[in-house]
Design a protein around this motif. Structure first.
Motif, PDB file in Angstrom:
ATOM      1  N   PHE A   5       5.978 -10.541  -2.068  1.00 56.26           N
ATOM      2  CA  PHE A   5       5.013 -10.455  -1.286  1.00 56.26           C
ATOM      3  C   PHE A   5       4.967  -9.214  -1.470  1.00 56.26           C
ATOM      4  O   PHE A   5       5.733  -8.560  -0.974  1.00 56.26           O
ATOM      5  N   ARG A   6       3.546  -9.267  -0.161  1.00 54.74           N
ATOM      6  CA  ARG A   6       3.137  -8.090   0.040  1.00 54.74           C
ATOM      7  C   ARG A   6       2.663  -7.154   1.434  1.00 54.74           C
ATOM      8  O   ARG A   6       1.458  -8.505   1.870  1.00 54.74           O
ATOM      9  N   PHE A   7       3.191  -6.291   2.208  1.00 55.09           N
ATOM     10  CA  PHE A   7       2.854  -5.960   3.782  1.00 55.09           C
ATOM     11  C   PHE A   7       2.859  -4.514   3.561  1.00 55.09           C
ATOM     12  O   PHE A   7       2.692  -3.928   3.142  1.00 55.09           O
ATOM     13  N   GLY A   8       1.573  -3.970   4.678  1.00 54.84           N
ATOM     14  CA  GLY A   8       1.301  -3.010   4.347  1.00 54.84           C
ATOM     15  C   GLY A   8       0.208  -2.121   5.124  1.00 54.84           C
ATOM     16  O   GLY A   8      -0.339  -3.073   6.146  1.00 54.84           O
ATOM     17  N   GLN A   9      -0.203  -1.361   5.652  1.00 54.40           N
ATOM     18  CA  GLN A   9      -1.520  -0.831   6.529  1.00 54.40           C
ATOM     19  C   GLN A   9      -2.115   0.578   5.618  1.00 54.40           C
ATOM     20  O   GLN A   9      -0.502   1.637   5.282  1.00 54.40           O
ATOM     21  N   ASP A  10      -2.742   0.119   5.086  1.00 53.40           N
ATOM     22  CA  ASP A  10      -3.049   0.914   3.989  1.00 53.40           C
ATOM     23  C   ASP A  10      -3.267   2.912   4.526  1.00 53.40           C
ATOM     24  O   ASP A  10      -4.128   3.061   5.230  1.00 53.40           O
TER      25      ASP A  10
ATOM     26  N   ARG B 281       1.587   2.701   5.384  1.00 48.67           N
ATOM     27  CA  ARG B 281       2.835   2.579   5.168  1.00 48.67           C
ATOM     28  C   ARG B 281       2.926   1.014   3.788  1.00 48.67           C
ATOM     29  O   ARG B 281       1.489   0.298   4.051  1.00 48.67           O
ATOM     30  N   GLN B 282       3.296   0.843   2.442  1.00 48.35           N
ATOM     31  CA  GLN B 282       3.178  -0.288   1.733  1.00 48.35           C
ATOM     32  C   GLN B 282       4.768  -1.068   2.069  1.00 48.35           C
ATOM     33  O   GLN B 282       5.669  -0.183   1.793  1.00 48.35           O
ATOM     34  N   PHE B 283       4.834  -1.773   1.487  1.00 49.30           N
ATOM     35  CA  PHE B 283       5.878  -2.331   1.635  1.00 49.30           C
ATOM     36  C   PHE B 283       5.437  -3.966  -0.206  1.00 49.30           C
ATOM     37  O   PHE B 283       4.711  -4.507   0.566  1.00 49.30           O
TER      38      PHE B 283
ATOM     39  N   GLY C 223      -1.918  -0.557  -1.644  1.00 47.88           N
ATOM     40  CA  GLY C 223      -1.288  -0.739  -2.792  1.00 47.88           C
ATOM     41  C   GLY C 223      -1.898  -0.767  -4.550  1.00 47.88           C
ATOM     42  O   GLY C 223      -3.345  -0.422  -4.664  1.00 47.88           O
ATOM     43  N   GLY C 224      -1.414  -0.908  -5.024  1.00 51.25           N
ATOM     44  CA  GLY C 224      -1.236  -0.548  -6.668  1.00 51.25           C
ATOM     45  C   GLY C 224      -1.663  -1.090  -7.448  1.00 51.25           C
ATOM     46  O   GLY C 224      -2.329  -2.071  -7.098  1.00 51.25           O
TER      47      GLY C 224
END
Length: 250
Positions: free
Chosen positions: A35-40, A43-45, A200-201
């Motif tokens: 599961f991916r979360f983040g603010q470009d 922060r990225q999780f 995100g990569g």
């Protein structure tokens, strides 16, 4: 059963997870465990999950809800990765308790990512809510059916390992696990995060009929057979020791 692995190297983090939750005679169930979360730019999780499916889904749903409702504490407001791990751990314990508690409701998570101004970080969050982090000696974390895929990680992975190599080792680690445990299986999800990118990569989704997945399995098998065949014969050990040993006493 589940297998997930995340590797932290100098150039970033690689994540790899299977999608099989049960494998009976008549039915195979699959759910994504990544599961991916983040603010470009900030922060990225990425979160990997193992354990009770209802607990993990409830935790992920609450994480999303806290972000959408702008709760005081959410993944967009935590100050660092340790605080994020504590937050997820508390949600997990809450959901387990709500269901009645006990081993059957336990869930384990790997949390990885980076917050602006901080280095990339990986944490393993236990069912009890506490967590540990990677080290220079062990720059990877595993959850689920981890024993079959650990040897290649121990032999290859260091902080200096290139990110793409780390991802490939994770995939081979997954292949070894699937080979030895049929309850772990595709589709396989792979996510890369590049240090200090804050976006995100590359993401790869490998279904069961993936030609690339079959090639990895075939080539790895061939190379292992070749490696064993190229080992010095056991008889050569006698030239060094000069001792054939004694017969065992029955």
């Amino acid at each position: 059963m589940t297998y997930c692995v995340a590797v932290l190297v100098d150039k970033g983090i690689s994540y790899c997870s299977d999608s099989r939750t049960s494998a009976g005679v008549d039915q195979i169930n699959t759910y994504s465990k990544m599961f991916r979360f983040g603010q470009d730019g900030n922060r990225q999780f990425v979160i990997l999950s193992a354990g009770n499916l209802a607990t993990t889904q409830a935790v992920i749903e609450q994480l999303s809800k806290d972000i959408s409702t702008q709760a005081i504490i959410n993944l967009n407001t935590v100050a660092d990765m340790s605080e994020a791990a504590d937050y997820i751990g508390q949600l997990s314990v809450k959901e387990q308790t709500k269901s009645g508690g006990g081993n059957i409701y336990e869930a384990t998570f790997i949390l990885g990512g980076q917050i602006f101004g901080k280095p990339p970080h990986l944490s393993l969050i236990y069912p009890q809510g506490n967590h540990i982090s990677t080290s220079k000696e062990t720059p990877f974390l595993q959850i689920g059916e981890s024993k079959y895929g650990k040897p290649i990680l121990d032999r290859i992975i260091t902080p200096q390992t290139p990110l793409n190599t780390a991802a490939l080792c994770s995939l081979i680690s997954m292949d070894s696990t699937m080979r030895s445990n049929l309850s772990v299986g595709p589709p396989i999800d792979i996510q890369l995060y590049h240090t200090d990118s804050f976006i995100g990569g590359e993401y790869y989704h490998l279904p069961e009929d993936s030609e690339y997945l079959r090639d990895v399995n075939r080539i790895w098998n061939e190379r292992m057979i070749e490696s064993v065949a190229s080992m010095p014969p056991l008889d050569s050990a006698l030239a060094v020791t000069g001792d054939k040993g004694s017969d065992p006493v029955l």
